[in-house]
Design a protein around this motif. Structure first.
Motif, PDB file in Angstrom:
ATOM      1  N   PHE A  68       0.867  -1.185   0.000  1.00 14.16           N
ATOM      2  CA  PHE A  68       0.000   0.000   0.000  1.00 14.16           C
ATOM      3  C   PHE A  68       0.901   1.232   0.000  1.00 14.16           C
ATOM      4  CE2 PHE A  68       0.713  -0.850   4.504  1.00 14.16           C
ATOM      5  CZ  PHE A  68       0.921   0.401   5.062  1.00 14.16           C
ATOM      6  N   TYR A  69       0.302   2.374  -0.283  1.00 11.60           N
ATOM      7  CA  TYR A  69       1.021   3.641  -0.256  1.00 11.60           C
ATOM      8  C   TYR A  69       0.564   4.434   0.960  1.00 11.60           C
ATOM      9  CZ  TYR A  69       2.059   2.386  -5.085  1.00 11.60           C
ATOM     10  OH  TYR A  69       2.472   1.721  -6.213  1.00 11.60           O
ATOM     11  N   LEU A  70       1.539   5.021   1.652  1.00 17.82           N
ATOM     12  CA  LEU A  70       1.263   5.781   2.871  1.00 17.82           C
ATOM     13  C   LEU A  70       1.694   7.225   2.660  1.00 17.82           C
ATOM     14  CD1 LEU A  70       0.605   5.952   5.969  1.00 17.82           C
ATOM     15  CD2 LEU A  70       3.034   5.433   6.342  1.00 17.82           C
ATOM     16  N   ARG A  84       4.782   0.726   1.083  1.00 17.64           N
ATOM     17  CA  ARG A  84       5.024  -0.321   2.070  1.00 17.64           C
ATOM     18  C   ARG A  84       4.621  -1.653   1.444  1.00 17.64           C
ATOM     19  NH1 ARG A  84       8.564   1.399   4.740  1.00 17.64           N
ATOM     20  NH2 ARG A  84       8.222  -0.255   6.280  1.00 17.64           N
ATOM     21  N   LEU A  91      -0.861  -5.951   6.302  1.00 19.62           N
ATOM     22  CA  LEU A  91      -1.645  -4.844   6.856  1.00 19.62           C
ATOM     23  C   LEU A  91      -2.896  -5.453   7.483  1.00 19.62           C
ATOM     24  CD1 LEU A  91      -2.246  -1.822   7.232  1.00 19.62           C
ATOM     25  CD2 LEU A  91      -3.309  -1.851   4.969  1.00 19.62           C
ATOM     26  N   SER A 127      -2.867   9.233   4.923  1.00 22.57           N
ATOM     27  CA  SER A 127      -3.750   8.745   3.876  1.00 22.57           C
ATOM     28  C   SER A 127      -3.137   7.466   3.328  1.00 22.57           C
ATOM     29  CB  SER A 127      -3.894   9.788   2.766  1.00 22.57           C
ATOM     30  OG  SER A 127      -4.738   9.309   1.739  1.00 22.57           O
ATOM     31  N   LEU A 128      -3.947   6.436   3.213  1.00 20.51           N
ATOM     32  CA  LEU A 128      -3.489   5.159   2.670  1.00 20.51           C
ATOM     33  C   LEU A 128      -4.183   4.913   1.336  1.00 20.51           C
ATOM     34  CD1 LEU A 128      -2.971   4.902   5.823  1.00 20.51           C
ATOM     35  CD2 LEU A 128      -3.168   2.422   5.490  1.00 20.51           C
ATOM     36  N   LEU A 130      -4.661   1.764  -1.288  1.00 21.47           N
ATOM     37  CA  LEU A 130      -4.474   0.330  -1.500  1.00 21.47           C
ATOM     38  C   LEU A 130      -4.924  -0.016  -2.913  1.00 21.47           C
ATOM     39  CD1 LEU A 130      -4.917   0.815   1.649  1.00 21.47           C
ATOM     40  CD2 LEU A 130      -5.527  -1.591   1.758  1.00 21.47           C
ATOM     41  N   LYS A 140      -9.236   3.942  -0.711  1.00 20.52           N
ATOM     42  CA  LYS A 140      -8.548   5.066  -0.085  1.00 20.52           C
ATOM     43  C   LYS A 140      -9.038   5.188   1.356  1.00 20.52           C
ATOM     44  CE  LYS A 140     -10.107   7.983  -3.051  1.00 20.52           C
ATOM     45  NZ  LYS A 140     -10.371   9.200  -3.849  1.00 20.52           N
TER      46      LYS A 140
END
Length: 241
Positions: A68-70, A84, A91, A127-128, A130, A140
């Motif tokens: 995912f992006y953080l 990540r 997660l 903000s995540l 996926l 989101k």
């Protein structure tokens, strides 16, 4: 029914599209008005109730992700985006607390720049993003993060949860996120991409068929070779006589 499952089926404090309402600031409204989307956005927000509790669809989607992006925000206002990754399910959707879902993951040692961790010390809002590239889906999530240094000895309760890492690496901290809102995006502009595992599953029938055709080809060559040898021997004998 587990506490998590029970909570996932319970909706509390539902409000019209909490995620979009939180992010729709005055400048965003001005942009929507300028480009003519404001009425459509208002209708969408009014017709979709969401809150801080992830549902079973969201929990299942999260459990399948291997990355995912953080996004965090630095003290000087610059946004920072970090990728990540880990085995599917690294997660975790933990037990909800006070009417909101909680996500958590074991944060392993990386390049030791600690940009995200440093940003979270002054601004816990995250903000995540996926992604499921293969099926053109994305989820989101916004929330507030909590960083728990494993050296502080304050994380025994979390260490005993399934958040403990299954991937290789030195765990330096646990990070949890209290979910504040979420949103599913449309598939538009998501280019399909496939992981090695997804390709392996998809290509398995083709590999089986290729192996079968190769075996059949080998058997036919053997049969043809067996028929050719006597003919060649007969031709050679006829020339010698």
């Amino acid at each position: 029914m587990s506490p998590l499952a029970s909570a996932l089926t319970r909706k509390t404090s539902v409000m019209p599209h909490r995620y979009l309402q939180e992010l729709t600031t005055a400048s965003v409204i001005a942009a929507q008005q300028r480009y003519g989307s404001r009425p459509a956005i208002q209708r969408m927000v009014a017709g979709w109730d969401t809150d801080a509790m992830l549902g079973t669809d969201e929990a299942a989607f999260i459990a399948e992700r291997d990355s995912f992006y953080l996004a965090t925000v630095s003290e000087n206002g610059w946004p920072y985006l970090q990728h990540r990754g880990g085995p599917p399910g690294f997660l975790h959707a933990l037990d909800p607390v006070d009417g909101h879902s909680v996500l958590g993951w074991a944060d392993l040692r990386g390049n030791r720049q600690y940009l995200s961790v440093g940003n979270l010390a002054t601004s816990p809002r995250v903000s995540l993003l996926l992604m499921d590239y293969a099926h053109q889906r994305r989820l989101k999530i916004i929330g507030t993060a909590r960083v728990i240094d494993v050296r502080d000895g304050k994380s025994a309760d979390l260490l005993n949860r399934p958040i403990a890492p299954a991937q290789l690496g030195k765990m330096e901290r646990l990070i949890t996120v209290d979910v504040h809102g979420y949103d599913w995006n449309c598939p538009q502009h998501i280019t399909p991409r496939f992981s090695e595992g997804e390709l392996s599953d998809a290509l398995a029938p083709i590999r089986d068929e290729l192996a079968s055709l190769r075996a059949e080809n080998h058997a036919l060559r053997e049969q043809l070779h067996g028929r050719t040898l006597p003919d060649q021997r007969r031709d050679r004998d006829s020339h010698e006589h």
